[in-house]
Design a protein around this motif. Structure first.
Motif, short mmCIF file in Angstrom:
data_model
loop_
_atom_site.label_atom_id
_atom_site.label_comp_id
_atom_site.label_asym_id
_atom_site.label_seq_id
_atom_site.Cartn_x
_atom_site.Cartn_y
_atom_site.Cartn_z
N ASN A 195 -30.70 37.35 -1.10
CA ASN A 195 -30.60 37.19 -2.20
C ASN A 195 -29.57 35.98 -2.95
O ASN A 195 -28.97 36.40 -3.78
N LEU A 196 -29.88 35.18 -2.36
CA LEU A 196 -29.07 33.82 -2.79
C LEU A 196 -29.95 32.77 -3.31
O LEU A 196 -31.12 32.69 -3.28
N ILE A 197 -29.28 32.12 -4.53
CA ILE A 197 -30.00 30.85 -5.37
C ILE A 197 -29.01 29.85 -5.15
O ILE A 197 -27.82 30.09 -5.32
N TYR A 198 -29.69 28.81 -4.95
CA TYR A 198 -28.95 27.42 -4.91
C TYR A 198 -29.47 26.60 -5.95
O TYR A 198 -30.33 26.09 -6.24
N ILE A 199 -28.19 26.33 -6.93
CA ILE A 199 -28.48 25.61 -7.98
C ILE A 199 -27.86 24.22 -8.07
O ILE A 199 -26.64 24.08 -7.60
N LYS A 200 -28.59 23.20 -8.24
CA LYS A 200 -27.89 21.66 -8.32
C LYS A 200 -26.94 21.66 -9.20
O LYS A 200 -27.11 21.85 -10.30
N GLY A 201 -25.67 20.96 -8.70
CA GLY A 201 -24.58 20.85 -9.58
C GLY A 201 -23.61 21.80 -9.73
O GLY A 201 -23.89 22.99 -9.22
N GLY A 202 -22.76 21.90 -10.59
CA GLY A 202 -21.82 22.90 -10.81
C GLY A 202 -22.17 23.96 -12.00
O GLY A 202 -23.03 23.64 -12.86
N ILE A 203 -21.62 25.15 -12.04
CA ILE A 203 -22.03 26.38 -13.07
C ILE A 203 -20.74 26.79 -13.55
O ILE A 203 -19.58 26.56 -12.82
N PRO A 204 -20.64 27.29 -14.95
CA PRO A 204 -19.45 27.79 -15.21
C PRO A 204 -18.58 28.97 -14.39
O PRO A 204 -19.38 29.62 -13.87
N GLY A 205 -17.32 29.06 -14.55
CA GLY A 205 -16.61 30.35 -13.88
C GLY A 205 -16.14 29.87 -12.54
O GLY A 205 -16.17 28.98 -11.94
N PHE A 206 -15.26 30.91 -12.25
CA PHE A 206 -14.42 30.70 -10.94
C PHE A 206 -15.12 31.42 -9.77
O PHE A 206 -16.08 31.83 -10.15
N ASP A 207 -14.95 31.15 -8.51
CA ASP A 207 -15.82 31.60 -7.58
C ASP A 207 -15.30 33.26 -7.52
O ASP A 207 -14.44 33.49 -7.57
N GLY A 208 -16.59 33.80 -7.42
CA GLY A 208 -16.38 35.32 -7.79
C GLY A 208 -16.65 35.82 -9.07
O GLY A 208 -16.87 37.01 -9.22
N ALA A 209 -16.97 35.00 -10.00
CA ALA A 209 -17.21 35.58 -11.47
C ALA A 209 -18.64 35.81 -11.48
O ALA A 209 -19.59 35.19 -10.80
N ASN A 210 -18.81 36.85 -12.31
CA ASN A 210 -20.12 37.27 -12.68
C ASN A 210 -20.80 36.15 -13.76
O ASN A 210 -20.34 35.68 -14.50
N VAL A 211 -22.25 35.85 -13.46
CA VAL A 211 -22.96 35.04 -14.30
C VAL A 211 -24.24 35.59 -14.68
O VAL A 211 -24.98 36.59 -14.02
N VAL A 212 -24.99 35.12 -15.57
CA VAL A 212 -26.42 35.57 -15.79
C VAL A 212 -27.14 34.28 -15.74
O VAL A 212 -26.86 33.18 -16.40
N ILE A 213 -28.31 34.20 -15.21
CA ILE A 213 -29.26 33.10 -14.88
C ILE A 213 -30.47 33.71 -15.49
O ILE A 213 -30.95 34.56 -15.07
N ARG A 214 -31.19 32.66 -16.20
CA ARG A 214 -32.48 33.09 -17.00
C ARG A 214 -33.46 31.73 -16.89
O ARG A 214 -32.75 30.68 -16.62
N HIS A 215 -34.62 32.13 -17.17
CA HIS A 215 -35.43 30.89 -17.09
C HIS A 215 -35.08 29.90 -18.19
O HIS A 215 -34.69 30.42 -19.20
N ALA A 216 -35.29 28.82 -17.91
CA ALA A 216 -34.81 27.67 -18.89
C ALA A 216 -35.53 27.92 -20.55
O ALA A 216 -36.73 27.94 -20.33
N VAL A 217 -34.74 27.70 -21.54
CA VAL A 217 -35.31 27.98 -22.76
C VAL A 217 -36.18 26.68 -23.07
O VAL A 217 -37.23 26.74 -23.65
N LYS A 218 -35.54 25.51 -22.83
CA LYS A 218 -36.03 24.33 -23.11
C LYS A 218 -36.99 23.60 -22.09
O LYS A 218 -36.33 23.64 -20.98
N LYS A 219 -38.28 23.75 -22.42
CA LYS A 219 -39.18 23.19 -21.35
C LYS A 219 -39.17 21.71 -21.53
O LYS A 219 -39.36 20.96 -22.37
N ARG A 220 -39.07 21.10 -20.25
CA ARG A 220 -39.18 19.71 -19.95
C ARG A 220 -40.71 18.82 -19.83
O ARG A 220 -41.21 19.84 -19.11
N LYS A 221 -40.82 17.89 -20.29
CA LYS A 221 -42.00 16.99 -20.45
C LYS A 221 -42.27 16.82 -18.71
O LYS A 221 -41.26 15.98 -18.13
#
Length: 221
Positions: A195-221
């Motif tokens: 149950n791991l997801i690898y996201i390119k780049g950094g994300i907010p928060g310290f290691d061990g912090a809870n995050v919420v991930i959703r499908h992108a609202v803005k759709k790229r062309k």
């Protein structure tokens, strides 16, 4: 798009590492333990709440730290469900109907590699910071005659005109430790077994912090 294209999941930021793409280039990615999440409650626009959402639970905690009211609420999703982190995801009524209470969602049920996601978390706290660090001010010139004014913010309002400090003026103060959402991040890959997801780049928060991930609202062309 599938029925889970507007869904999101709660996870825990593990940290950053690097992976290699098809041509051998190193990519910095953030690893997030995303799920499993259990559906604790479903809300619809026709119900008492007046809006549609799914209440999700992630992780586990000790029974001694759960009130009786919370235990009764969580018991509807299963006898052993005692989530450590609870969050609501705003979704359409059709998505609520497709996920009854007690449904367990894994990362592979909602996400896949190659898509864009929005990540919401709490940024790292930086304490009391000056205007150069907090607002990216340039600072004053470093020449002869400038005395102890190098990192000041400048004028914030003179005595006569305007005779006040306007709202929104950049000032020193507490920096960080606030909710931040990064949009349009690329999912490099997912690990269905762990149950791991690898996201390119950094994300907010310290290691061990809870995050919420959703499908992108803005759709790229």
């Amino acid at each position: 798009m599938g029925k889970n294209s507007e869904m999101g999941l709660i996870g825990r930021k593990i940290g950053m590492t690097q992976v290699f793409d098809a041509v051998g280039a190193a990519l910095g990615v953030t690893v997030v333990e995303l799920g499993p999440n259990v559906v604790l409650q479903g809300k619809t626009t026709k119900g008492n709440d007046g809006y549609s959402a799914l209440q999700l639970g992630f992780g586990t905690r000790k029974v001694t730290r759960v009130t009786k009211a919370e235990q009764g609420h969580y018991k509807k999703a299963g006898e052993s469900v005692l989530p450590r982190f609870v969050h609501e995801i705003r979704v359409p009524d059709a998505v609520v109907a497709a996920h009854p209470v007690g449904t367990v969602l894994a990362v592979a049920d909602v996400f896949k590699g190659g898509i864009r996601v929005d990540v919401t978390g709490t940024s790292k706290g930086r304490g009391f910071s000056g205007v150069m660090k907090r607002h990216n001010f340039q600072g004053f010139k470093r020449t002869h005659g400038v005395h102890e004014y190098h990192r000041h913010g400048g004028s914030i309002g003179t005595r006569l005109t305007p005779g006040m400090t306007f709202k929104g003026v950049g000032m020193p103060g507490h920096m960080g430790d606030e909710q931040v959402t990064q949009q349009g991040l690329l999912v490099h890959a997912i690990d269905t077994e762990r149950n791991l997801i690898y996201i390119k780049g950094g994300i907010p928060g310290f290691d061990g912090a809870n995050v919420v991930i959703r499908h992108a609202v803005k759709k790229r062309k």
